[in-house]
Scaffold this motif. Sequence first.
Motif, PDB file in Angstrom:
ATOM      1  N   UNK A 121       0.838  -1.203   0.000  1.00 35.09           N
ATOM      2  CA  UNK A 121       0.000   0.000   0.000  1.00 35.09           C
ATOM      3  C   UNK A 121       0.871   1.251   0.000  1.00 35.09           C
ATOM      4  N   UNK A 122       1.959   1.206   0.751  1.00 34.39           N
ATOM      5  CA  UNK A 122       2.892   2.332   0.803  1.00 34.39           C
ATOM      6  C   UNK A 122       3.537   2.571  -0.559  1.00 34.39           C
ATOM      7  N   UNK A 123       3.965   1.485  -1.211  1.00 36.92           N
ATOM      8  CA  UNK A 123       4.570   1.600  -2.543  1.00 36.92           C
ATOM      9  C   UNK A 123       3.560   2.169  -3.532  1.00 36.92           C
ATOM     10  N   UNK A 124       2.306   1.686  -3.474  1.00 32.73           N
ATOM     11  CA  UNK A 124       1.239   2.213  -4.344  1.00 32.73           C
ATOM     12  C   UNK A 124       1.049   3.713  -4.139  1.00 32.73           C
ATOM     13  N   UNK A 126       3.161   5.964  -2.946  1.00 32.55           N
ATOM     14  CA  UNK A 126       4.312   6.733  -3.440  1.00 32.55           C
ATOM     15  C   UNK A 126       4.301   6.795  -4.964  1.00 32.55           C
ATOM     16  N   UNK A 127       3.974   5.663  -5.587  1.00 34.01           N
ATOM     17  CA  UNK A 127       3.926   5.613  -7.052  1.00 34.01           C
ATOM     18  C   UNK A 127       2.881   6.594  -7.585  1.00 34.01           C
ATOM     19  N   UNK A 128       1.690   6.591  -6.978  1.00 33.28           N
ATOM     20  CA  UNK A 128       0.633   7.485  -7.443  1.00 33.28           C
ATOM     21  C   UNK A 128       0.962   8.948  -7.133  1.00 33.28           C
ATOM     22  N   UNK A 129       1.668   9.179  -6.033  1.00 32.18           N
ATOM     23  CA  UNK A 129       2.105  10.548  -5.744  1.00 32.18           C
ATOM     24  C   UNK A 129       2.993  11.056  -6.881  1.00 32.18           C
ATOM     25  N   UNK A 130       3.875  10.186  -7.375  1.00 32.69           N
ATOM     26  CA  UNK A 130       4.727  10.547  -8.515  1.00 32.69           C
ATOM     27  C   UNK A 130       3.879  10.840  -9.744  1.00 32.69           C
ATOM     28  N   UNK A 131       2.844  10.013  -9.952  1.00 38.03           N
ATOM     29  CA  UNK A 131       1.977  10.210 -11.121  1.00 38.03           C
ATOM     30  C   UNK A 131       1.251  11.544 -11.060  1.00 38.03           C
ATOM     31  N   UNK A 132       0.759  11.901  -9.876  1.00 35.68           N
ATOM     32  CA  UNK A 132      -0.050  13.118  -9.742  1.00 35.68           C
ATOM     33  C   UNK A 132       0.786  14.396  -9.611  1.00 35.68           C
ATOM     34  N   UNK A 209       6.614  -3.212  -7.056  1.00 34.89           N
ATOM     35  CA  UNK A 209       5.682  -2.799  -8.112  1.00 34.89           C
ATOM     36  C   UNK A 209       5.467  -3.899  -9.131  1.00 34.89           C
ATOM     37  N   UNK A 210       6.518  -4.680  -9.422  1.00 34.46           N
ATOM     38  CA  UNK A 210       6.449  -5.684 -10.498  1.00 34.46           C
ATOM     39  C   UNK A 210       5.278  -6.642 -10.372  1.00 34.46           C
ATOM     40  N   UNK A 211       5.019  -7.234  -9.170  1.00 36.54           N
ATOM     41  CA  UNK A 211       3.939  -8.222  -9.103  1.00 36.54           C
ATOM     42  C   UNK A 211       2.567  -7.654  -8.823  1.00 36.54           C
ATOM     43  N   UNK A 212       2.481  -6.317  -8.621  1.00 35.48           N
ATOM     44  CA  UNK A 212       1.202  -5.723  -8.243  1.00 35.48           C
ATOM     45  C   UNK A 212       0.201  -5.767  -9.396  1.00 35.48           C
TER      46      UNK A 212
END
Length: 215
Positions: A121-124, A126-132, A209-212
């Motif tokens: 959930x934390x990785x998700x 952070x990833x979406x923060x980068x996207x936005x 991220x790879x297996x998500x």
Amino acid sequence: MANQEFAPATVTRYETTLKHTQDFMQWKYKINDIRVKQIDHQFISEFEFYLRTVRKCNNNSALKYIKNFGKIVRICLASGWIIVNPFLNYKIKIKKIDRPFLSKEELETMASKTFVSARLEQVRDIFLFSCYTGLAYIDVQKLKRSEIVKGFDGEQWVFTNRQKTDTPSRIPLLPYALGVIEKYRNHPQCEVEDKLLPILSNQKMNSYCAPVKVA
């Protein structure tokens, strides 16, 4: 040297290149070191072959390691340690990668996904923060709380300098990004390191991220 002349990620890339070079020499020649003057076109070609086959690097990854190796060779040339450039007739061909973008629906699906692991959930997040925000991993990693300021419009903005280009960026924070910041406001890592968000290493982020799957 990191944080002074080179960013930590740059140091890591060169350390990895050194490790691959040492492993290659052991694999090919059963040696741990080699004189700079002995490096020739054949050495470089066989090193590339090793990266592609034994290490199973894709085209661009293999050639990035070769380019890093080439920078060291150029230092040797400039220092007068060698007089012939072994890269003289070597061609580096980076393949252009078509990177598809995520749609609004895909971002929303990812944001609403429930994970059994808090780390995922934390990785998700952070990833979406980068996207936005449009910020690269390295830029998000170094963000400090002091770089979140009130803009001319009265809203919260990111005021920071890009790591790669050292150019200033002024980015308005969208609601989702603000939500991520608030979610991790009291995270121990953020408080101890004065970071905006609790960032894992790039390798760990990629491996998580790879297996998500977000479907």
